[in-house]
Design a protein around this motif. Structure first.
Motif, mmCIF file in Angstrom:
data_model
loop_
_atom_site.group_PDB
_atom_site.id
_atom_site.type_symbol
_atom_site.label_atom_id
_atom_site.label_comp_id
_atom_site.label_asym_id
_atom_site.label_seq_id
_atom_site.Cartn_x
_atom_site.Cartn_y
_atom_site.Cartn_z
ATOM 1 N N TYR A 154 67.931 55.180 28.809
ATOM 2 C CA TYR A 154 67.061 56.289 28.387
ATOM 3 C C TYR A 154 65.718 55.655 28.060
ATOM 4 O O TYR A 154 65.596 54.883 27.117
ATOM 5 N N HIS A 172 60.727 57.312 24.586
ATOM 6 C CA HIS A 172 60.424 58.707 24.238
ATOM 7 C C HIS A 172 60.426 58.828 22.721
ATOM 8 O O HIS A 172 60.870 57.919 22.020
ATOM 9 N N ASP A 204 61.509 62.028 19.672
ATOM 10 C CA ASP A 204 62.434 63.165 19.672
ATOM 11 C C ASP A 204 61.833 64.442 19.088
ATOM 12 O O ASP A 204 62.552 65.432 18.936
ATOM 13 N N HIS A 223 61.188 55.274 21.024
ATOM 14 C CA HIS A 223 62.399 54.458 21.131
ATOM 15 C C HIS A 223 62.976 54.572 22.542
ATOM 16 O O HIS A 223 62.609 55.476 23.292
HETATM 17 FE FE FE2 Z 1 65.849 59.793 21.228
#
Ligand code: FE2
Ligand code: AKG
Length: 330
Positions: free
Chosen positions: A233, A236, A238, A304
């Motif tokens: 991932y 980004h 959140d 993160h």
């Molecule tokens: Fe996240």
């Protein structure tokens, strides 16, 4: 020498959901409603402002004061006074000191590690504070080990294996390809309720350990993810969209089978820097191991990423599993 004094409460800014992480020595749980900031300007002037403890201005002033070598671009502070009836403007390099009442202490650290150097993992066992570092731009997180009982942990693993067919591929809110690869289960009511209760019970300690101003606990969201070979991932945060803006804390509970049959999959949490009044990612970071049966909490605004996972068997049962989600302010 001319001395100007003005006592105002600048309009609260909303450009980014910042918290000042400067610490108040004696009352981390009950920050004052207002902080008197006296700006000492070169030339002998001073100006006193009343700001809320989480006003990003505090951080911006410390940023300027800490810029010993004048590396940052010269900028103009423009601060509304008297409910916007007047404007105080001065170039940042005129700020030479700050008097704060009550006292704020900012502990600075040397520039943190470059990408190739590992920052010591700070998963100090709860309830020890992870760090006394109060640099507002340095990310903080806590990792609590043995979060579920062995029975709960075992039942959870059995549960995911029994529900493998219900997992779907993840998407991101922007729909961008190649940003995220993993599978997710959105409905797992028993365990969602269990983790939400546990999070509520540790919430006051988590807030205290992270050193952030208390906020009233709203909805706790949860999803259950699996990462297998080649999954990841990318970077980004959140809470960067209107529907996620009330997310304050991100939590990630990690679990997997023993012996562990994957490698990689570390969570990298970046420090921040301020560019054009927004938090953006710095080059320094913390690396968090996805320790079996541990939970990590950090501010949802931090940038993160999840590093790629290697899982040679490609067996679903060998995945890096999480229950993760977000704690919203009410
Ligand atoms: Fe996240
Ligand atoms: O799995 C992780 O370690 C973090 C996941 C994450 O950042 C997210 O789902 O937003």
């Amino acid at each position: 020498m001319a001395r100007s004094r003005s006592k105002v409460k600048p309009a609260r800014r909303s450009a980014f959901p910042a918290h000042s992480e400067a610490s108040l020595p004696d009352s981390p749980h009950t920050p004052p409603e207002v902080i008197q900031l006296t700006l000492l300007l070169s030339g002998g002037q001073d100006v006193t402002l009343a700001v809320e403890p989480d006003d990003p201005l505090i951080q911006q002033f410390y940023e300027v004061l800490l810029d010993w070598e004048g590396k940052r671009t010269r900028r103009l502070f423009q601060i509304p006074l008297d409910q916007g009836q007047a404007m105080l403007a001065f170039p940042c390099d005129r700020l030479i000191g700050l008097v704060t009442d009550p006292p704020l202490i900012v502990q600075t650290t040397e520039t943190t590690s470059p990408r190739s150097v590992r920052v010591p993992t700070a998963h100090a066992a709860f309830p020890n504070p992870v760090s006394t570092d109060r640099d507002p731009l340095r990310s903080r997180y806590i990792q609590l080990e043995n979060f579920f009982t062995p029975d709960e942990h075992r039942h959870l693993l059995e549960y995911v294996l029994a529900h493998q067919a219900d997992f779907v591929s993840t998407t991101t809110s922007t729909g961008a390809d190649n940003y995220r690869k993993s599978v997710v289960l959105y409905s797992f009511p028993e365990f969602a309720e269990l983790i939400q209760q546990r999070i509520q019970s540790v919430f006051p300690d988590v807030i205290a350990k992270l050193g952030i101003p208390p906020f009233s606990l709203g909805q706790i969201e949860s999803q259950l993810t699996g990462h297998n070979d080649g999954n990841f991932y990318k970077i980004h945060n959140d809470n960067g969209s209107p529907d996620t803006a009330t997310r304050e804390l991100t939590y990630v509970y990690y679990f997997h089978q023993e012996p562990k049959a994957f490698s990689g999959g570390e969570l990298v949490i970046y420090d921040s820097q301020i560019r054009n009044n927004y938090y953006v990612k710095a080059d320094t970071y913390h690396t968090v191991e996805p320790i079996n049966n541990s939970i990590v909490f950090f501010l949802s605004r931090y940038m993160h990423e999840v590093l790629p996972i290697q899982c040679p068997s490609r067996d679903f049962a060998d995945s890096r599993f999480t229950i993760n989600g977000w704690v919203r302010r009410a």
